[in-house]
Design an enzyme around this catalytic site. Structure first.
Site, PDB file in Angstrom:
ATOM      1  N   LYS A 138       3.598   5.977   4.368  1.00 12.56           N
ATOM      2  CA  LYS A 138       2.777   4.762   4.261  1.00 12.56           C
ATOM      3  C   LYS A 138       2.627   4.267   5.745  1.00 12.56           C
ATOM      4  CE  LYS A 138       5.614   3.467   0.253  1.00 12.56           C
ATOM      5  NZ  LYS A 138       6.374   2.555  -0.501  1.00 12.56           N
ATOM      6  N   PRO A 179       0.893  -1.056   0.134  1.00  6.48           N
ATOM      7  CA  PRO A 179       0.013   0.105   0.072  1.00  6.48           C
ATOM      8  C   PRO A 179       0.900   1.203   0.069  1.00  6.48           C
ATOM      9  CG  PRO A 179      -0.763  -1.511   1.555  1.00  6.48           C
ATOM     10  CD  PRO A 179       0.593  -2.116   1.081  1.00  6.48           C
ATOM     11  N   GLU A 180       0.576   2.245  -0.948  1.00  5.91           N
ATOM     12  CA  GLU A 180       1.220   3.664  -0.868  1.00  5.91           C
ATOM     13  C   GLU A 180       0.371   4.495  -0.240  1.00  5.91           C
ATOM     14  OE1 GLU A 180       2.667   4.178  -4.632  1.00  5.91           O
ATOM     15  OE2 GLU A 180       2.969   2.178  -5.092  1.00  5.91           O
ATOM     16  N   ARG A 215      11.637  -4.666  -8.832  1.00  6.28           N
ATOM     17  CA  ARG A 215      10.298  -4.178  -9.172  1.00  6.28           C
ATOM     18  C   ARG A 215      10.268  -4.136 -10.753  1.00  6.28           C
ATOM     19  NH1 ARG A 215      12.004  -0.662  -4.915  1.00  6.28           N
ATOM     20  NH2 ARG A 215      10.666  -0.763  -3.112  1.00  6.28           N
TER      21      ARG A 215
END
Length: 316
Positions: free
Chosen positions: A61, A2-3, A302
């Site tokens: 975050k 989650p950002e 990523r």
């Protein structure tokens, strides 16, 4: 992971459903969920009992619940050491939450069936504290399939207006924070001598921006992710920050980005911003500006998504 928008959606839910309530009992059902509270589950539960939850807060975050009240054991979070009770306590306490890859903070009726991956249950005593009718009889649950997230109790930074937990004092402010300093960010960006996507993910420079929203902001700014930061001009930095804020605000308006069932708000509802993404996750789909197929490249364990025409790589 989650950002900022996803965590802010959860924070708003906690403010509505949990803030102002008094902790009655805490059940820790998996030790990894409180591993950052090294004094252990019993200490965590004992220190929270009787404390009143303040207004939920967030930086990047991370989100936390300031807590007040309680007896001598609640005056310090010092790792199981019996606190010395004085009249000059200058810090407060806060429950710090990190959602990790799959953590969920859910507000559920007390009689609702337990989730398969329920890790912590916090029940409230609303006897002396008026709560909205919709919150009555509910409890807070921390659910985490992969157990990378968790809750922990920390002292807050003395005198800090946001009651910031000392464990995250090193985290920079995020771009939606009114106190974020654009000029200071620009100066730090040039001094850092790195590449722009690395800078956006560096939480000592700016917090809350993760892989998804970095790619989205860079697409909107027509910047390649490997563009060096040293030559950035103030107008270029201001334009980029503007796009970072635009994409995060747009995501907030629709509840964040949910690529699977693991990200939900406190009521278990998913966000819908993935339907509006311009770059991330759109490999081989046409760029919405020029029609060139979006490309994906491996990047720091990523992926980076970009338009090879709109976001030309820097010259060697």
């Amino acid at each position: 992971m989650p950002e900022l928008p996803e965590v802010e959606v959860v924070r708003r839910g906690l403010e509505r459903w949990v803030s102002g309530r008094t902790v009655d009992t805490v059940d820790v059902l998996h030790p990894r969920a409180i591993r950052r509270h090294t004094a252990g589950a019993a200490d965590f539960a004992a220190r929270l009992k009787g404390l009143r939850i303040g207004v939920a807060r967030r930086r990047g975050k991370y989100l936390w619940l300031p807590v007040t009240g309680g007896g001598p054991a609640a005056q310090t979070a010092a790792e199981g050491i019996a606190p010395t009770v004085t009249t000059s306590v200058t810090h407060g306490l806060a429950v710090l939450a990190h959602l990790g890859m799959s953590g969920q903070l859910l507000v559920q009726p007390q009689d609702a069936p337990d989730e398969k991956h329920l890790r912590i249950r916090i029940r409230f005593d609303d006897t002396d504290t008026p709560v909205p009718d919709e919150a009555a009889g509910t409890e807070l649950r921390f659910v985490d399939q992969r157990t990378f997230g968790g809750l922990s109790l920390h002292d807050t930074v003395p005198g800090d207006a946001d009651q910031l937990p000392d464990a995250i004092a090193h985290i920079a402010r995020d771009p939606l924070d009114p106190a974020f300093d654009d000029d200071a960010f620009h100066d730090a960006l040039r001094r850092k001598r790195t590449t722009i996507k690395r800078a956006l993910l560096d939480q000592s420079l700016i917090s809350g921006v993760g892989n998804i929203y970095a790619d989205e902001a860079l697409w909107r700014s027509r910047l390649h992710y490997e563009r060096p930061t040293a030559p950035f001009t103030r107008p270029r930095t201001a334009e980029l920050l503007g796009h970072v804020r635009e994409v995060m605000t747009a995501a907030l308006d629709v509840g964040g980005t949910s690529f699977d069932s693991l990200y939900v708000n406190v009521n278990g509802e998913s966000g819908y911003f993935e339907r509006s993404l311009d770059a991330y996750g759109r490999e081989d789909e046409p760029c919405r500006r020029c029609g060139t197929p979006i490309r994906r490249r491996p990047w720091m364990n990523r992926s980076s998504y970009f338009c090879p025409r709109c976001q030309r790589p820097p010259r060697p």
